[in-house]
Motif scaffolding. Structure first.
Motif: not given
Length: 963
Positions: A723-726, A756-758, A786-788, A796-797
């Motif tokens: 995805a372009d962004v999570l 996508g889902a982070a 996990v994020l790395d 995106v938060v």
């Protein structure tokens, strides 16, 4: 006077002082005495007590009592003195809280009568409706009091046109050291109360002595004083010359509280220019810029200000490239403001000046700045100079000490050239800026005042610099007064006869020398009373391990030394700092006050275990952990981080306040309630159960508890590969507003973005703000891992406070490459939309105007306009709430902080919400949304930007909205 504050031999004097003044707030606490040991200088002197009078009569009572006790008195306003003239060893009287009355405004006569505690910006806000202003405008105008300006004979950016404060003084009401009240003005010296026989007798004797000393010293008064416009050093006794009308009121301006206490003043007002233009000029260096000043002055500018590239670089490094409007080519710049009757007149004048400067050959580039926002940005760089130059980079600390000397502007270039040679000889560097049109240069230098050798080196340099400026016909001080920093040097500038005259002048008013002793007459050596900066061994004291890494400072001790007392946190308007001070007007609740107490803690003045000191926790109690100081403070004080560290150390292996468990562990409770939200909400709907639960949790019962949501609702409809962004689903969104996830997903997809889902994780915000840093580090370490592992797409938060925690707190608590990589990927929803607008996305039709409450953490970490700029680009005009909403996460839910939380909301949020009639409020932060709902009497419900865009998309494209 720089030792520990924990014990004092002066208990009897304090008791007698309090007994004689039972109706006046006199604070002898360690907290207050620590804060008032400092001003904005390099000096620290611990007072016996601090008094907060509420009236002129209170000040009179205090002075009479101190006279009887032979107790020295120092009066201060905003406490922003850079020369050490607002601190003292006896009683410090703070007039900034109680003496704030604007007594009268006479529009026809263009005069105002004000008490000494009135803040300059507050006065000018009252005057603007009448088309008038009080002209002197020091950079500290948002917190500088009129009394302080009178004390130092303040000037400001526009002094090239309007001169010093003394020029605008008509009359003053003063209190002498024994409490005698006099009026000094055009009618001479008279008692304020005509029937006061003793005051009448004292007035007559004082006037007789002043006339006699004037007659005895006509020659030296005419030859040694008034030589340049910025000759602030010494007393302005030349104002008593016959040709100046024996103007004792103006002679008292600039006496730094050593002769009499000015409690009320009648001042002359001016009409601001009808039209102005700001010309920004670029030069190769400051000497070239100064060389062109004499060419500029014939054009009668209203301002001619200089800055160098170090200030600009620091501003960009601290606040981003957007913080500084475009500047011309160069490494030094002049801001030249020109005025005229019409904009056409100004334009002609500007073009003529540019032509002449180009002909001279030193100007690299120059242009006119017409955009109001760009002007504001440029002026802020200049006005924040004192703070920005304090820490120009991570490894450099600069100090006042030779801060504001002045020369005739026609010899400014020669002085600067020689001054640079002198600093090189002493191995010093610094940042230059100042009022070049008035010949006044501000400079902070890389002195080492933490060691005896460094202090001796500073003293030697300052003496050499004094000789240099005198050789150039200049003044030791051009703006901030002599204080402890320069009084010892007056013998370099003045003859023994003039120094004797200064003494005679002071003794005519204060024969016992009780008012601000050690200043101007009988000066303290400039190398004494310097700040105790050594923190050796502090961090390791008691075997404590600090949790934050302080990458910009090296350690906690160095971090808290960032504050140099500039006091922007004491402003009532502009920016977000400091919300608790705006609510209480108590120095204890300002970022500066807290910093000063922490500085005493690391220097050992609060005892061996300052982490647990009552003074420290009293000062930190009302800190909202809003983070605004980390961006709004010119020196970058980060009190939220310091508070978290102090709480961690205080409660290390100890039982904590119950709210640290109820609110500090909120993500844990959300994870549990997310599985049983229905029964939990049903139980909490029963009022007795709800009230008991809230009281047991340390939560105020004055608020409604938000309903918990099922964790199953906070999921994306689909998760794209590569995805372009999570999209990161934070605890607040998951637990209280799960629909926001689908709204944000829908909007992002509508912009052409794949989503996508982070991986699931937690930002540990609530653990961090409550000082549970061991747990926070553990949680963030796992989140970083996990994020790395999720790739390199932007994260995106939706919740701004969580985004800020992952952006800033994560790499400072978890100093790993993984944490830094994750931090670099984190972005806000608003920033994601901004990027899609850059890519050409056309938004739907949106509301014309919205009320916006930017989250404090977003303001601090992502930029002051990071949210409103995007809304403006979307076509929505924003009415921005000024400052914090007051809820600030756990703070406003804690029972003991509820009243302060609501007082903060009353500053700007509540009035604007109440005025919102059928409009929309946009607040991305869950805390902000909750506070808006709480203060609203007209059922205003704040929305996230994603909600607003989703609603617009749904209205304009039902099929898209249903996807």
């Amino acid at each position: 006077m720089t030792g520990t504050l924990a014990a004092s031999p002066d208990t009897d004097v304090r008791a007698r002082l309090a007994a004689a003044c039972p109706d006046i707030l006199i604070d002898t606490s360690v907290t207050s005495r620590a804060m008032y040991s400092y001003d904005a200088s390099n000096y620290r002197v611990s007072p016996l007590a601090v008094a907060f009078p509420s009236s002129v009569e209170d000040v009179q009572t205090l002075l009479r009592t101190c006279h009887d006790l032979a107790l020295p008195v120092t009066v201060r306003g905003g406490g922003t003195s850079m020369a050490g003239n607002a601190i003292g060893e006896g009683l410090v009287i703070d007039v900034s809280r109680g003496l704030r009355a604007i007594v009268d405004i006479d529009v026809d006569a263009k005069t105002a009568v004000v008490e000494s505690g009135v803040v300059l910006d507050d006065l000018n806000r009252e005057l603007v409706a009448h088309g008038l202003a009080f002209a002197p405008d020091p950079s500290s105008k948002s917190r500088a009091t009129i009394g302080g300006m009178l004390g130092n004979d303040a000037c400001g950016n526009h002094s090239v046109r309007w001169g010093r404060t003394s020029r605008h003084v008509i009359a003053v009401d003063v209190l002498l050291a024994d409490g005698t009240m006099l009026r000094i003005g055009p009618d001479g010296i008279t008692p304020v109360h005509r029937r006061d026989a003793a005051a009448s007798e004292r007035a007559a004797a004082l006037e007789s002595e002043l006339r006699a000393m004037t007659q005895d010293n006509l020659a030296i008064m005419r030859t040694e004083l008034g030589r340049i416009g910025r000759q602030v050093s010494g007393y302005h006794v030349d104002q008593m010359l016959p040709e100046n009308g024996f103007n004792v009121a103006r002679a008292l301006v600039g006496t730094e509280g050593t002769c009499a206490i000015i409690v009320r003043a009648t001042v002359q007002l001016v009409e601001p220019p009808a039209a102005t233009s700001l010309l920004v000029l670029g030069y190769a260096d400051v000497v070239d810029a100064a060389t062109d000043v004499p060419l500029i002055l014939p054009f009668e500018p209203t301002a001619t200000e200089g800055i160098d590239d170090a200030i600009v670089a620091t501003m960009i490094a601290r606040r981003g490239a957007d913080s500084v409007a475009a500047l011309p080519e160069g490494r030094a710049w002049l801001y030249v403001e020109l005025d005229g009757a019409t904009q056409h007149d100004v334009h002609v004048k500007t073009e003529n000046l540019l032509h002449e400067l180009r002909e001279a050959g030193r100007l690299l580039d120059g242009f006119v700045v017409d955009d109001p926002d760009q002007r504001k940005s440029l002026w802020r760089v200049r006005e924040d100079g004192a703070g920005l130059s304090t820490r120009p980079d991570v490894d450099t600390q600069t100090w006042a000490g030779w801060e504001d000397a002045a020369v005739d502007p026609h010899v400014l270039a020669d002085y600067l050239r020689d001054f640079r040679v002198l600093t090189a000889e002493y191995g010093l560097s610094g940042v230059l800026y100042g009022h070049f049109g008035a010949g006044c240069v501000h400079v902070r230098l890389t002195f080492d005042i933490a060691t005896a050798e460094g202090r001796d080196h500073m003293v030697s340099f300052v003496h050499a610099a004094a000789e240099l400026v005198v050789r150039h016909g200049g003044s030791l001080s051009g703006e901030h007064g002599d204080g402890r920093a320069r009084s010892e040097l007056l013998s370099t500038m003045y003859s023994p006869q003039m120094l004797h005259l200064f003494r005679r002048f002071r003794e005519a008013f204060d024969p016992d020398g009780l008012l601000n002793p050690g200043i101007i007459v009988d000066p303290r050596p400039l190398g004494e009373d310097l700040l105790p900066l050594s923190t050796e061994g502090f961090v390791e004291a008691g075997g404590r391990d600090l949790l934050f890494t302080y990458p910009h400072d090296g350690d906690f001790g160095s971090a808290v030394q960032r504050c140099v007392g500039i006091g922007r946190c004491r402003s009532d308007h502009g920016g977000f700092m400091c919300p608790s001070y705006r609510a209480t007007h108590d120095e204890k609740d300002s970022t500066r006050g807290r910093s000063r107490v922490l500085q005493d803690m690391v220097s050992g003045a609060l005892g061996k275990d300052g982490w647990s000191s009552d003074a420290v926790h009293d000062a930190l109690d009302l800190c909202l952990s809003c983070k605004a100081c980390s961006s709004d403070c010119p020196v970058g004080v980060d009190m939220a981080t310091y508070k978290s560290e102090v709480l961690q150390q205080k409660y290390r292996r100890r039982l904590r306040p119950v709210s640290h468990y109820s609110l500090g562990w909120l993500p844990r409770w959300i994870a549990i309630t997310g599985r049983i939200s229905g029964p939990v909400n049903a139980l909490l709907a029963v009022r007795p159960i709800r009230l008991v639960a809230m009281r047991l949790g340390g939560v105020t019962t004055a608020r409604r508890l938000p309903r918990f949501a099922s964790s199953r609702r906070a999921r994306l409809a689909a998760s794209d590969a590569n995805a372009d962004v999570l999209l990161f689903v934070d605890s607040f969104t998951k637990g209280f507003r799960p629909d926001l996830v689908q709204h944000a997903e829908t909007v992002l997809r509508a912009t052409g973005t794949t989503v996508g889902a982070a991986p699931a994780g937690c930002c540990a915000l609530t653990w961090t703000t409550t000082g549970q840093l061991t747990a926070a580090r553990r949680i963030l370490t796992e989140t970083a891992r996990v994020l790395d592992e999720s790739g390199d797409a932007p994260i995106v938060v939706l919740e701004p406070s969580c985004a800020a925690a992952l952006k800033k707190d994560l790499p400072e608590l978890v100093p790993t490459d993984a944490a830094r990589r994750v931090s670099a990927r984190v972005t806000t929803f608003a920033a994601a939309i901004d990027a899609r607008l850059d890519a050409g996305w056309q938004p739907p039709v949106l509301p014309d105007s919205v009320l916006t409450q930017t989250h404090c953490h977003q303001h601090a970490v992502f930029g002051a306009t990071s949210s409103t700029k995007v809304m403006n680009r979307l076509g929505m005009k924003t009415v921005d709430v000024e400052g914090c909403c007051g809820l600030a996460g756990n703070f406003g839910f804690e029972a003991q902080h509820y009243e302060t939380s609501m007082a903060v909301a009353a500053h700007d949020l509540r009035p604007k919400v109440e005025a919102l009639d059928g409009g929309i409020a946009v607040a991305d932060g869950f805390s902000c949304q909750t506070q808006i709902s709480h203060v609203s009497d007209n059922d205003v419900r704040a929305q996230h930007l994603a909600d607003v865009l989703h609603a617009a998309l749904t209205d304009n494209n039902p099929q898209e909205g249903a996807s």
